[in-house]
Structure formats: C-alpha cells, structure tokens
Design a protein around this motif. Sequence first.
Motif, PDB file in Angstrom:
ATOM      1  N   PHE A  30       0.843  -1.206   0.000  1.00 24.11           N
ATOM      2  CA  PHE A  30       0.000   0.000   0.000  1.00 24.11           C
ATOM      3  C   PHE A  30       0.879   1.256   0.000  1.00 24.11           C
ATOM      4  CE2 PHE A  30      -3.671  -2.273   2.485  1.00 24.11           C
ATOM      5  CZ  PHE A  30      -3.983  -2.992   1.341  1.00 24.11           C
ATOM      6  N   TYR A  31       1.932   1.207   0.823  1.00 25.13           N
ATOM      7  CA  TYR A  31       2.828   2.369   0.922  1.00 25.13           C
ATOM      8  C   TYR A  31       3.506   2.651  -0.418  1.00 25.13           C
ATOM      9  CZ  TYR A  31       6.808   5.247   2.310  1.00 25.13           C
ATOM     10  OH  TYR A  31       7.749   6.243   2.388  1.00 25.13           O
ATOM     11  N   MET A  32       4.020   1.603  -1.066  1.00 24.73           N
ATOM     12  CA  MET A  32       4.679   1.777  -2.364  1.00 24.73           C
ATOM     13  C   MET A  32       3.696   2.311  -3.406  1.00 24.73           C
ATOM     14  SD  MET A  32       8.022   0.972  -2.643  1.00 24.73           S
ATOM     15  CE  MET A  32       7.980   2.318  -1.491  1.00 24.73           C
ATOM     16  N   ALA A  33       2.460   1.788  -3.385  1.00 26.32           N
ATOM     17  CA  ALA A  33       1.436   2.249  -4.331  1.00 26.32           C
ATOM     18  C   ALA A  33       1.150   3.736  -4.105  1.00 26.32           C
ATOM     19  CB  ALA A  33       0.166   1.427  -4.172  1.00 26.32           C
ATOM     20  N   SER A  34       1.108   4.146  -2.841  1.00 22.55           N
ATOM     21  CA  SER A  34       0.817   5.552  -2.532  1.00 22.55           C
ATOM     22  C   SER A  34       1.950   6.469  -2.984  1.00 22.55           C
ATOM     23  CB  SER A  34       0.543   5.732  -1.040  1.00 22.55           C
ATOM     24  OG  SER A  34       1.750   5.656  -0.317  1.00 22.55           O
ATOM     25  N   GLN A  35       3.144   5.914  -3.143  1.00 22.89           N
ATOM     26  CA  GLN A  35       4.295   6.695  -3.614  1.00 22.89           C
ATOM     27  C   GLN A  35       4.410   6.654  -5.141  1.00 22.89           C
ATOM     28  OE1 GLN A  35       6.721   8.198  -1.201  1.00 22.89           O
ATOM     29  NE2 GLN A  35       4.908   7.815   0.027  1.00 22.89           N
ATOM     30  N   GLY A  36       3.474   5.971  -5.786  1.00 21.63           N
ATOM     31  CA  GLY A  36       3.473   5.895  -7.244  1.00 21.63           C
ATOM     32  C   GLY A  36       4.288   4.752  -7.832  1.00 21.63           C
ATOM     33  N   TYR A  37       4.759   3.861  -6.988  1.00 20.27           N
ATOM     34  CA  TYR A  37       5.556   2.723  -7.474  1.00 20.27           C
ATOM     35  C   TYR A  37       4.669   1.485  -7.621  1.00 20.27           C
ATOM     36  CZ  TYR A  37       9.787   5.385  -6.270  1.00 20.27           C
ATOM     37  OH  TYR A  37      10.778   6.315  -6.182  1.00 20.27           O
ATOM     38  N   TYR A 152      12.711   2.661 -13.957  1.00 16.88           N
ATOM     39  CA  TYR A 152      12.661   1.556 -14.930  1.00 16.88           C
ATOM     40  C   TYR A 152      12.512   0.198 -14.249  1.00 16.88           C
ATOM     41  CZ  TYR A 152      13.345   4.720 -18.744  1.00 16.88           C
ATOM     42  OH  TYR A 152      13.147   5.710 -19.660  1.00 16.88           O
ATOM     43  N   LEU A 153      13.145   0.060 -13.085  1.00 21.38           N
ATOM     44  CA  LEU A 153      13.005  -1.185 -12.320  1.00 21.38           C
ATOM     45  C   LEU A 153      11.541  -1.374 -11.925  1.00 21.38           C
ATOM     46  CD1 LEU A 153      14.442  -3.582 -11.038  1.00 21.38           C
ATOM     47  CD2 LEU A 153      15.059  -2.137  -9.097  1.00 21.38           C
ATOM     48  N   ASP A 154      10.901  -0.289 -11.499  1.00 19.17           N
ATOM     49  CA  ASP A 154       9.490  -0.342 -11.116  1.00 19.17           C
ATOM     50  C   ASP A 154       8.620  -0.745 -12.311  1.00 19.17           C
ATOM     51  OD1 ASP A 154       7.361   0.264  -9.060  1.00 19.17           O
ATOM     52  OD2 ASP A 154       6.742   1.607 -10.673  1.00 19.17           O
ATOM     53  N   LYS A 155       8.897  -0.147 -13.464  1.00 17.89           N
ATOM     54  CA  LYS A 155       8.116  -0.460 -14.676  1.00 17.89           C
ATOM     55  C   LYS A 155       8.319  -1.913 -15.084  1.00 17.89           C
ATOM     56  CE  LYS A 155       6.184   3.354 -14.955  1.00 17.89           C
ATOM     57  NZ  LYS A 155       5.643   3.164 -13.604  1.00 17.89           N
ATOM     58  N   LEU A 157       8.902  -4.351 -13.079  1.00 20.93           N
ATOM     59  CA  LEU A 157       8.148  -5.197 -12.149  1.00 20.93           C
ATOM     60  C   LEU A 157       6.647  -5.151 -12.446  1.00 20.93           C
ATOM     61  CD1 LEU A 157      10.044  -4.536  -8.787  1.00 20.93           C
ATOM     62  CD2 LEU A 157      10.079  -6.627 -10.142  1.00 20.93           C
ATOM     63  N   VAL A 158       6.155  -4.031 -12.985  1.00 20.84           N
ATOM     64  CA  VAL A 158       4.744  -3.955 -13.409  1.00 20.84           C
ATOM     65  C   VAL A 158       4.528  -4.979 -14.517  1.00 20.84           C
ATOM     66  CG1 VAL A 158       2.960  -2.558 -14.539  1.00 20.84           C
ATOM     67  CG2 VAL A 158       4.451  -1.506 -12.837  1.00 20.84           C
ATOM     68  N   ARG A 159       5.447  -4.991 -15.485  1.00 24.83           N
ATOM     69  CA  ARG A 159       5.313  -5.934 -16.614  1.00 24.83           C
ATOM     70  C   ARG A 159       5.426  -7.373 -16.126  1.00 24.83           C
ATOM     71  NH1 ARG A 159       8.408  -2.091 -19.300  1.00 24.83           N
ATOM     72  NH2 ARG A 159      10.306  -3.321 -19.042  1.00 24.83           N
ATOM     73  N   ALA A 160       6.358  -7.613 -15.189  1.00 23.21           N
ATOM     74  CA  ALA A 160       6.537  -8.978 -14.659  1.00 23.21           C
ATOM     75  C   ALA A 160       5.269  -9.446 -13.942  1.00 23.21           C
ATOM     76  CB  ALA A 160       7.728  -9.003 -13.714  1.00 23.21           C
ATOM     77  N   ALA A 161       4.625  -8.502 -13.218  1.00 20.09           N
ATOM     78  CA  ALA A 161       3.417  -8.857 -12.463  1.00 20.09           C
ATOM     79  C   ALA A 161       2.255  -9.164 -13.401  1.00 20.09           C
ATOM     80  CB  ALA A 161       3.044  -7.726 -11.513  1.00 20.09           C
ATOM     81  N   ASN A 162       2.239  -8.516 -14.578  1.00 22.18           N
ATOM     82  CA  ASN A 162       1.135  -8.717 -15.517  1.00 22.18           C
ATOM     83  C   ASN A 162       1.385  -9.876 -16.491  1.00 22.18           C
ATOM     84  OD1 ASN A 162      -0.403  -6.633 -14.449  1.00 22.18           O
ATOM     85  ND2 ASN A 162       0.669  -5.095 -15.670  1.00 22.18           N
ATOM     86  N   ALA A 163       2.612 -10.401 -16.468  1.00 24.78           N
ATOM     87  CA  ALA A 163       2.958 -11.455 -17.439  1.00 24.78           C
ATOM     88  C   ALA A 163       2.275 -12.777 -17.094  1.00 24.78           C
ATOM     89  CB  ALA A 163       4.466 -11.647 -17.461  1.00 24.78           C
TER      90      ALA A 163
END
Length: 163
Positions: A30-37, A152-155, A157-163
């Motif tokens: 939740f904290y990371m999401a609130s920071q935009g990550y 870029y690392l965050d992006k 991980l977004v792709r990895a989570a959606n794969a």
Amino acid sequence: MRISQKLEKKINEQITEELWSANLYLSMSFYMASQGYSGFAAWLKAQSIEETEHAHQFAEYLITRNGVALVDKLDVVPQGWGTVEEVFENVYKHECHVSEAINELMTLAIEEKDYASQDFLYTFVREQVEEESTSEELLTRIKQAGPHGLFYLDKHLVRAANA
Ligand SMILES: [Fe+2]
Ligand SMILES: [Fe+2]
C-alpha cells in the motif's frame, strides 16, 4: 502418530508469524502504491499472498497430524517507511528473521525425533533460502539503480506482475 503439544504450539506460532508477514508486505505494498511505485507494490502484494499460503500449509500439516490449527491475534504492522531502499532493506531483514524461526522449529523437531515434521520443514528451509536470495537481489538492484534506474526497475516489475 499425533504431533507433540510442544511442536503444535510452535507451529501455531509460525502460523501467526506467516500471517503477520502477509500483513507486513501488504502494508508495504500500500505504501509503495501511494508513492506511485506500482511495480514494487505488485511485487509486495504477491509476496503477501505467498505468506498467507505458507500459513495454510502449516495449518494443513498440523491438521493432518491430528493437531489443532489456530488463528491468533496479530500485532499491528508498521505503516510507513522512507525510501524504496528502506522498504526492501526491511523485506530482506524480515526474511532473515523468518529463516531463524524456521530453524528453531527444525531444532525442536530434531530434539523430538519427529522425522515427519523434519521432512515437512525442509520445504520451508529451502523456501527461505529462495526468499532471502530473491529479496537480497532486488535490494542490490535498488541500491545500484539511482532515480532513473528506480523508475525503470518499477516499470519492469509492473510488466513482470502482468505477465
Ligand atoms: Fe513465509
Ligand atoms: Fe517470505
């Protein structure tokens, strides 16, 4: 043969530990999401689900050995951190702490000559090697990243989570 009351008690404590870990990672997510990550948030959410799954595995084992599995009261988890690095510093530290708890369980199973429990617990000994390694690797990448790299690392991980 029914599991000993001592091991039953300690496995129940481990169930609490796993559920607390699930809440810890959820809070971090939740904290990371609130920071935009959103990538780090997705990674932590997946970890949280995995910890709940560990609690189920311990409970199922206890029940199979004619023990009683309990859902105990959980202490509140920390609600805020600083940087991404600090968050993942804490993830790594927490996984090392969980490894120690698993080792203590194993020590008891060895003392009691409970071979079935030793066999069951080896899965978690191996799991913790994996968990420590994965979180340490991610922490290293975060430390090396710098502001742009972190984005870029965050992006990634977004792709990895959606794969
Ligand atoms: Fe776990
Ligand atoms: Fe874990």
